[in-house]
Write an enzyme that holds these catalytic residues in place. Structure first.
Site, PDB file in Angstrom:
ATOM      1  N   GLU A 151     -32.089  45.712 -39.619  1.00 61.00           N
ATOM      2  CA  GLU A 151     -31.194  45.168 -38.581  1.00 61.00           C
ATOM      3  C   GLU A 151     -29.900  44.639 -39.184  1.00 61.00           C
ATOM      4  O   GLU A 151     -29.601  43.438 -39.101  1.00 61.00           O
ATOM      5  CB  GLU A 151     -31.897  44.070 -37.792  1.00 61.00           C
ATOM      6  CG  GLU A 151     -33.012  44.587 -36.918  1.00 61.00           C
ATOM      7  CD  GLU A 151     -33.481  43.553 -35.894  1.00 61.00           C
ATOM      8  OE1 GLU A 151     -33.215  42.361 -36.061  1.00 61.00           O
ATOM      9  OE2 GLU A 151     -34.145  43.963 -34.924  1.00 61.00           O
ATOM     10  N   GLU A 307     -39.149  48.754 -33.511  1.00 65.14           N
ATOM     11  CA  GLU A 307     -39.806  47.460 -33.301  1.00 65.14           C
ATOM     12  C   GLU A 307     -39.811  47.130 -31.817  1.00 65.14           C
ATOM     13  O   GLU A 307     -38.825  47.364 -31.120  1.00 65.14           O
ATOM     14  CB  GLU A 307     -39.021  46.315 -33.971  1.00 65.14           C
ATOM     15  CG  GLU A 307     -39.023  46.298 -35.468  1.00 65.14           C
ATOM     16  CD  GLU A 307     -38.242  45.086 -36.012  1.00 65.14           C
ATOM     17  OE1 GLU A 307     -38.069  44.096 -35.265  1.00 65.14           O
ATOM     18  OE2 GLU A 307     -37.793  45.150 -37.157  1.00 65.14           O
TER      19      GLU A 307
HETATM   20  C1  GAL Z   1     -36.302  41.585 -35.470  1.00 63.76           C
HETATM   21  C2  GAL Z   1     -36.547  41.695 -36.954  1.00 63.76           C
HETATM   22  C3  GAL Z   1     -37.982  41.450 -37.310  1.00 63.76           C
HETATM   23  C4  GAL Z   1     -38.524  40.269 -36.565  1.00 63.76           C
HETATM   24  C5  GAL Z   1     -38.340  40.486 -35.096  1.00 63.76           C
HETATM   25  C6  GAL Z   1     -38.876  39.362 -34.248  1.00 63.76           C
HETATM   26  O1  GAL Z   1     -35.000  41.157 -35.237  1.00 63.76           O
HETATM   27  O2  GAL Z   1     -36.149  42.943 -37.452  1.00 63.76           O
HETATM   28  O3  GAL Z   1     -38.075  41.251 -38.693  1.00 63.76           O
HETATM   29  O4  GAL Z   1     -37.838  39.123 -36.978  1.00 63.76           O
HETATM   30  O5  GAL Z   1     -36.989  40.611 -34.808  1.00 63.76           O
HETATM   31  O6  GAL Z   1     -38.622  39.570 -32.886  1.00 63.76           O
END
Ligand code: GAL
Length: 679
Positions: A151, A307
Site C-alpha cells: 500500500e 486484501e
Molecule cells: C491495510 C494494510 C494491512 C492492514 C489492513 C488493515 O491498509 O495493507 O497491512 O493494516 O489495512 O485493515
C-alpha cells in the site's frame, strides 16, 4: 493497456504473518488453510526487522522453513519484498529517513511506513533487502508472484522533509529545464514569487495563506511520482533477477495520492485492498466502483482483491461487523466485476499489536466460529467457480477519471482555504453521482483515463474534468462526432495542465471569445459566463441548500449553479430558483453523429437517474434487469450472471429472468446468486 496475466487457478487466501506466532502454530495453520481452500498466502509484508535483524545481518532460516512448509502443503506464495516497515536499527542509525509533515513535524518510529519516499538512505537499504530476497527465493517452487512493498503511500503520501525538497527540485528541473519556464508555468509574477534558481524552490509547506496553485499541483504530481519511484526501484531489481515471475503492488481503490493510470502500466496484474464500511448505506455502489476501476486499470484483465477484512476492521470510529453473508457478498462482487482472486488481511487475527482487534480469517475465538465457517465455505465454493478466469466484463459506458483534476479541484491547505476559488468540492462525490445512477440500473461502467481509448463505448461521462488538455478535448470531441453520447459535468474544461484558466467562456475556450475548433465549447455548444455556486458555509452554516431545475429533467439539485449561454446547444432544463434562476441547467448539443450534454449543477439522485436514462435510451444501452430492484446488483461476466442482494431482506427475481439465467427466484438477504446465461 490490457494485461495478459492469467493465474492457473483462482487465488484465495490472505496476508500470512506467522513470524508473529510460535512455530507450532504454523503446522496447524497449513492444515486449516487446506481445509479453507487457501491457494495463495501473502508472506513477509512486515518482516524486515525479522529478516535483517541488525544492519547487514540477515536471517532467512525461518522464511526458508515457512516457504518450504507452504509448498509442501500445496499453498503458493505471493512473496512481499518486506520493505513496508523499516526496522528500528535504521531509524536509530539513520534518522534522516523519517518523513515530515507539511507543518514541519517529523514523524517517529513506532508504527509503520515511517520513511520518506524520497529518502536515498531508505531506498539504499530497501534495494539491498530486495536483492537478497529475490536472489534467495526466485526459484522457490512456492513462489507465484512478487508483492512490492505494501500500500505505497497509505500513511505517508506526501513528505516535506529535506530529502523530499531536494527530490522535488530535481523533478522540477527535469520537467521544466529552465527556471524561466517554471516561472511562467507557475505564474510567479503573482505575489512576488519569481525564482532565480531551482534551489530556491521549497515544497509547499505551511504558509501564511493560499499557496500558489500550480506549485501545489506540481507537488502533488511530484509526490505521486515519488511513491512510484519507490515501487520502480524495487521492481527494477525484481525484473533483473526474476524476470518470469509476475509483479504487483496492492492499490487502495480510489486512492487520491497516486495516479494509478501511470502505476497500472508498471504492474503485471492489478491488485487492490478493499475495506468498505458495512455501516455505510452507500457502500455497495462505492465498492462496485472500486472494482470497476481495478478492472479498467488492467484494460479489462483479471485482477486480484489482495486484501479485505473477513469481518470488522479496527481503524474506524465505529468498526461495524459484517453481518452473516456479507463477506461472501463482497467477495462475489469482486469476482463479478473481474477479480481472479479473493484475499484477506489477515489469516490469523493478531493476539497483540496495533491490529489485534482487526478481524482475521481465524478469529480470536478460533475455528468454531461464524467467521471461519464463512471463510471455509467461500474458499471451497470458489474452487468450483465455473470458468470465471477466462471470462471478461463488457461495459458500454465509461466514466473519465482523472487524478490531476481531482488534485486541482480539491486543492487547499485547510477546510477554509481553496485555490479553486469557489467552494469546497468533492471530486469523488460528483463522480459517484453519475456512477450510482448507472449502478442502480445495473448498467456496467468502465473507467477511462482522459486520453484513453473511447471507441468501445456508447456513453461517456466526464464529471469534474477540471483540468482538460487540448488532446483530451479532441478525444472527447471525436467520440461525439463518431456517434457517442457524452455528458460533461460542471467545473470541467476550466484549467489547462498548468492550472491556468481558459479565458473566453471556459471549456477550453480561446482568448478571443470564439469557440475554438475541437474545444469543449464547440463540442457542447455553450459558453460559461460566471459561476454561482451554492455550498454549505456560503451563507452561514447549516445544511447544503437545495434548489430545483425543470424542463425535460425535473427535480432537486445542489452544490453548483452557473450562468451559461448556448451557442448551438438546446436547453433541456433551467434553474427554477437559486442564484441562476431562469438560466440553463442542462443542455444538449447534436454534434457530428452524436450528442454532447452539459449539466451545470450536481443533480439529485432522481435527476441523475433521469439523465442516465436519457443517455441510455439515446445510446441503446440497457441494464440486465429491465425493472431494477433497489440495492440489488446484477452483473454479467462472460456467461456468468451474478445477482447480489445488498438488502437485509430476501428479494424476488422476475420469473423469466430467473429462468433465463438458471437462477432461483428468491435471493436471500446479503446473498449472491450465480447464474449462467448459456442455453
Ligand atoms: C491495510 C494494510 C494491512 C492492514 C489492513 C488493515 O491498509 O495493507 O497491512 O493494516 O489495512 O485493515
Amino acid at each position: 493497456m490490457t494485461k495478459t496475466w492469467q493465474p492457473e487457478h483462482f487465488w484465495f487466501g490472505g496476508d500470512y504473518n506467522p513470524e508473529q506466532w510460535p512455530r507450532e502454530i504454523w503446522d496447524e495453520d497449513v492444515v486449516l488453510m487446506q481445509r479453507a481452500g487457501v491457494t495463495v498466502a501473502t508472506v513477509a509484508v512486515f518482516a524486515w526487522g525479522r529478516i535483517e535483524v541488525t544492519e547487514g545481518n540477515f536471517d532467512f532460516e525461518w522464511l526458508d522453513d515457512l516457504m518450504n512448509l507452504l509448498h509442501a502443503n500445496g499453498i503458493q506464495v505471493d512473496l512481499a519484498t518486506a520493505t513496508a516497515s523499516p526496522p528500528m536499527w535504521m531509524t536509530q542509525n539513520y534518522p534522516d529517513i523519517l518523513p515530515q509533515t507539511y507543518d514541519g513535524v517529523t514523524l517517529s518510529q513506532g508504527s509503520r511506513q515511517h520513511y520518506s519516499p524520497s529518502s536515498p538512505t531508505y531506498k539504499k537499504f530497501a534495494a539491498r533487502l530486495v536483492r537478497k530476497m529475490v536472489e534467495r527465493y526466485r526459484n522457490h517452487p512456492a513462489l507465484v508472484a512478487w508483492h512490492i512493498n505494501n500500500e505505497l503511500g497509505c500513511h505517508i503520501a506526501k513528505c516535506y522533509n529535506e530529502d523530499s525538497a531536494h527530490a522535488f527540485r530535481v523533478w522540477l528541473e527535469a520537467k521544466y529545464g529552465t527556471v524561466e519556464k517554471l516561472n511562467r508555468a507557475w505564474n510567479t509574477a503573482f505575489w512576488s514569487q519569481n525564482y532565480n534558481s531551482f534551489s530556491q524552490v521549497q515544497p509547499p509547506r505551511q504558509t501564511p495563506t493560499l499557496i500558489n496553485p500550480t506549485h501545489a499541483l506540481d507537488f502533488d504530481r511530484f509526490s505521486a511520482d515519488a511513491l512510484l519511484s519507490v515501487y520502480r526501484a524495487e521492481v527494477e531489481i525484481v525484473r533483473e533477477l526474476s524476470p518470469n515471475v509476475p509483479v504487483t503492488t496492492n492499490f487502495m481503490g480510489f486512492f487520491k495520492h497516486a495516479d494509478y493510470w501511470a502505476w497500472a502500466k508498471e504492474v503485471d496484474f492489478v491488485s487492490d485492498d478493499s475495506y468498505p464500511d458495512p455501516a455505510d448505506p452507500l457502500h455497495a455502489a462505492q465498492t462496485a466502483a472500486t472494482r470497476d476501476l481495478m478492472r479498467s486499470l488492467g484494460g479489462g484483465a483479471n485482477w486480484v482483491m489482495m486484501e479485505q477484512a473477513p469481518n470488522a476492521v479496527n481503524w474506524r470510529v465505529h468498526n461495524a461487523a459484517k453481518p452473516a453473508g456479507m463477506n461472501r457478498l463482497y467477495s462475489m462482487q469482486a469476482v463479478a466485476r473481474g477479480a481472479a482472486g479473493v484475499m484477506y488481511f489477515q489469516w490469523r487475527q493478531s493476539k497483540a499489536g496495533a491490529e489485534r482487534f482487526h478481524s482475521g480469517m481465524i478469529p480470536h475465538a478460533g475455528t468454531e466460529t461464524r467467521v471461519f465457517r464463512e471463510v471455509e465455505a467461500l474458499g471451497n465454493e470458489l474452487k468450483e467457480m465455473p470458468a470465471v478466469l477466462d471470462s471478461r466484463n463488457a461495459a458500454k459506458v465509461a466514466i473519465v477519471f482523472d487524478w490531476h483534476s481531482w488534485w486541482a479541484l480539491e486543492q487547499g491547505q485547510s477546510d477554509q482555504e481553496f485555490t479553486n476559488g469557489n467552494t469546497k468540492q468533492s471530486y469523488l462525490g460528483e463522480m459517484m453521482t453519475y456512477y450510482r445512477a448507472f449502478f442502480d440500473r445495473n448498467i456496467l461502467v468502465d473507467f477511462v483515463a482522459p486520453d484513453g481509448d473511447l471507441s468501445n463505448y456508447q456513453i461517456v461521462v466526464a464529471p469534474n474534468l477540471y483540468i482538460t488538455t487540448e488532446s483530451t478535448q479532441k478525444n472527447l470531441d471525436a467520440f461525439v462526432r463518431a456517434g457517442g453520447q457524452l455528458l460533461v459535468g460542471f467545473q470541467s474544461g476550466i484549467l489547462d495542465e498548468n492550472g491556468h484558466v481558459y479565458l473566453g467562456g471556459y471549456l477550453g475556450g480561446s482568448t478571443n471569445n470564439g469557440a475554438k475548433a475541437g474545444t469543449l465549447q464547440e463540442t457542447l455548444g455553450i459558453l460559461i459566463e460566471e459561476f454561482t455556486p451554492i455550498a454549505k458555509g456560503a451563507f452561514d452554516s447549516g445544511p447544503l441548500p437545495k434548489f430545483s431545475i425543470e424542463g425535460e429533467f425535473n427535480g432537486k439539485a445542489k452544490v453548483w449553479a452557473e450562468v451559461l449561454h448556448p451557442t448551438t446547444a438546446n436547453v433541456e432544463a433551467k434553474f427554477v430558483d437559486g442564484p441562476s434562476a431562469g438560466h440553463p441547467a442542462v443542455t444538449s448539443n447534436v454534434h457530428g453523429k452524436g450528442k454532447a450534454w452539459y449539466v451545470a449543477t450536481r443533480p439529485s439522485k432522481a435527476v441523475a437517474g433521469q439523465l442516465v436514462e436519457a443517455l441510455a435510451i439515446a445510446a441503446g444501452v440497457s441494464g440486465l434487469l429491465s425493472e431494477p430492484i433497489a440495492n440489488v446488483e446484477v452483473v454479467a461476466r462472460g456467461e456468468n450472471v451474478f445477482v447480489m442482494n445488498h438488502n437485509s431482506h430476501a428479494i424476488k427475481l422476475p420469473a423469466d429472468f430467473a429462468a433465463k439465467h438458471k437462477l432461483a427466484e428468491t435471493v436471500e438477504a446479503y446473498t449472491a446468486a450465480v447464474g449462467n446465461s448459456l442455453a
